[in-house]
Design a protein around this motif. Structure first.
Motif, PDB file in Angstrom:
ATOM      1  N   ARG A 272       0.836  -1.208   0.000  1.00  0.00           N
ATOM      2  CA  ARG A 272       0.000   0.000   0.000  1.00  0.00           C
ATOM      3  C   ARG A 272       0.872   1.259   0.000  1.00  0.00           C
ATOM      4  O   ARG A 272       0.570   2.236  -0.682  1.00  0.00           O
ATOM      5  N   GLU A 273       1.946   1.233   0.765  1.00  0.00           N
ATOM      6  CA  GLU A 273       2.866   2.372   0.788  1.00  0.00           C
ATOM      7  C   GLU A 273       3.509   2.558  -0.589  1.00  0.00           C
ATOM      8  O   GLU A 273       3.661   3.684  -1.076  1.00  0.00           O
ATOM      9  N   GLU A 274       3.880   1.456  -1.207  1.00  0.00           N
ATOM     10  CA  GLU A 274       4.488   1.527  -2.532  1.00  0.00           C
ATOM     11  C   GLU A 274       3.499   2.080  -3.554  1.00  0.00           C
ATOM     12  O   GLU A 274       3.865   2.888  -4.416  1.00  0.00           O
ATOM     13  N   ILE A 275       2.244   1.678  -3.450  1.00  0.00           N
ATOM     14  CA  ILE A 275       1.210   2.195  -4.351  1.00  0.00           C
ATOM     15  C   ILE A 275       1.074   3.703  -4.171  1.00  0.00           C
ATOM     16  O   ILE A 275       0.989   4.447  -5.150  1.00  0.00           O
ATOM     17  N   THR A 276       1.081   4.158  -2.932  1.00  0.00           N
ATOM     18  CA  THR A 276       0.968   5.584  -2.658  1.00  0.00           C
ATOM     19  C   THR A 276       2.133   6.347  -3.279  1.00  0.00           C
ATOM     20  O   THR A 276       1.949   7.397  -3.906  1.00  0.00           O
ATOM     21  N   ILE A 277       3.333   5.813  -3.124  1.00  0.00           N
ATOM     22  CA  ILE A 277       4.522   6.453  -3.695  1.00  0.00           C
ATOM     23  C   ILE A 277       4.424   6.497  -5.221  1.00  0.00           C
ATOM     24  O   ILE A 277       4.717   7.520  -5.844  1.00  0.00           O
ATOM     25  N   GLN A 278       3.988   5.397  -5.816  1.00  0.00           N
ATOM     26  CA  GLN A 278       3.865   5.337  -7.274  1.00  0.00           C
ATOM     27  C   GLN A 278       2.794   6.311  -7.770  1.00  0.00           C
ATOM     28  O   GLN A 278       2.964   6.954  -8.809  1.00  0.00           O
ATOM     29  N   GLN A 279       1.697   6.430  -7.027  1.00  0.00           N
ATOM     30  CA  GLN A 279       0.645   7.365  -7.418  1.00  0.00           C
ATOM     31  C   GLN A 279       1.146   8.804  -7.341  1.00  0.00           C
ATOM     32  O   GLN A 279       0.838   9.616  -8.219  1.00  0.00           O
ATOM     33  N   GLN A 280       1.922   9.120  -6.332  1.00  0.00           N
ATOM     34  CA  GLN A 280       2.484  10.463  -6.216  1.00  0.00           C
ATOM     35  C   GLN A 280       3.452  10.743  -7.361  1.00  0.00           C
ATOM     36  O   GLN A 280       3.447  11.833  -7.943  1.00  0.00           O
TER      37      GLN A 280
ATOM     38  N   GLN B 245       1.454  11.347 -10.489  1.00  0.00           N
ATOM     39  CA  GLN B 245       0.843  12.671 -10.464  1.00  0.00           C
ATOM     40  C   GLN B 245       1.875  13.751 -10.802  1.00  0.00           C
ATOM     41  O   GLN B 245       1.592  14.671 -11.574  1.00  0.00           O
TER      42      GLN B 245
END
Length: 102
Positions: A32-40, A43
């Protein structure tokens, strides 16, 4: 004796399942943390693309207003589009001035 061994095996399996559950939960948190980083990052890249597209558009406008000698059909069509937009803006400004004076 067999009942105690059976209970012990069940307890061992239960401990193993609890350990695997904890591993899966911790892996889930990391993912989940990795997904957040990838989404940022995505963006930021999208914002960068938008900025570059805007710069390209402004450069095309600047080039079309300078009237360079190397004119191809795409540039000429773009120039006509820009001139049309400028004319629209001038008409809108004239209407605003007329409303203010009226």
């Amino acid at each position: 004796m067999a009942l105690e061994q059976y209970i012990q095996r069940i307890e061992d399996k239960l401990h193993l399942l609890v350990k695997k559950l904890q591993q899966v939960q911790s892996e889930n948190v990391l993912l989940r943390e990795e997904i957040t980083i990838q989404q940022q990052a995505l963006q930021q890249q999208q914002q960068s693309i938008e900025q570059l597209e805007e710069k390209l558009h402004l450069m095309k406008i600047a080039a079309s207003t300078q009237g360079s000698q190397n004119v191809n059909t795409e540039d000429e069509a773009f120039r006509k589009e820009v001139r049309g937009k400028i004319n629209e803006y001038i008409k809108e400004i004239d209407r605003c001035i007329a409303l203010l004076n009226g």
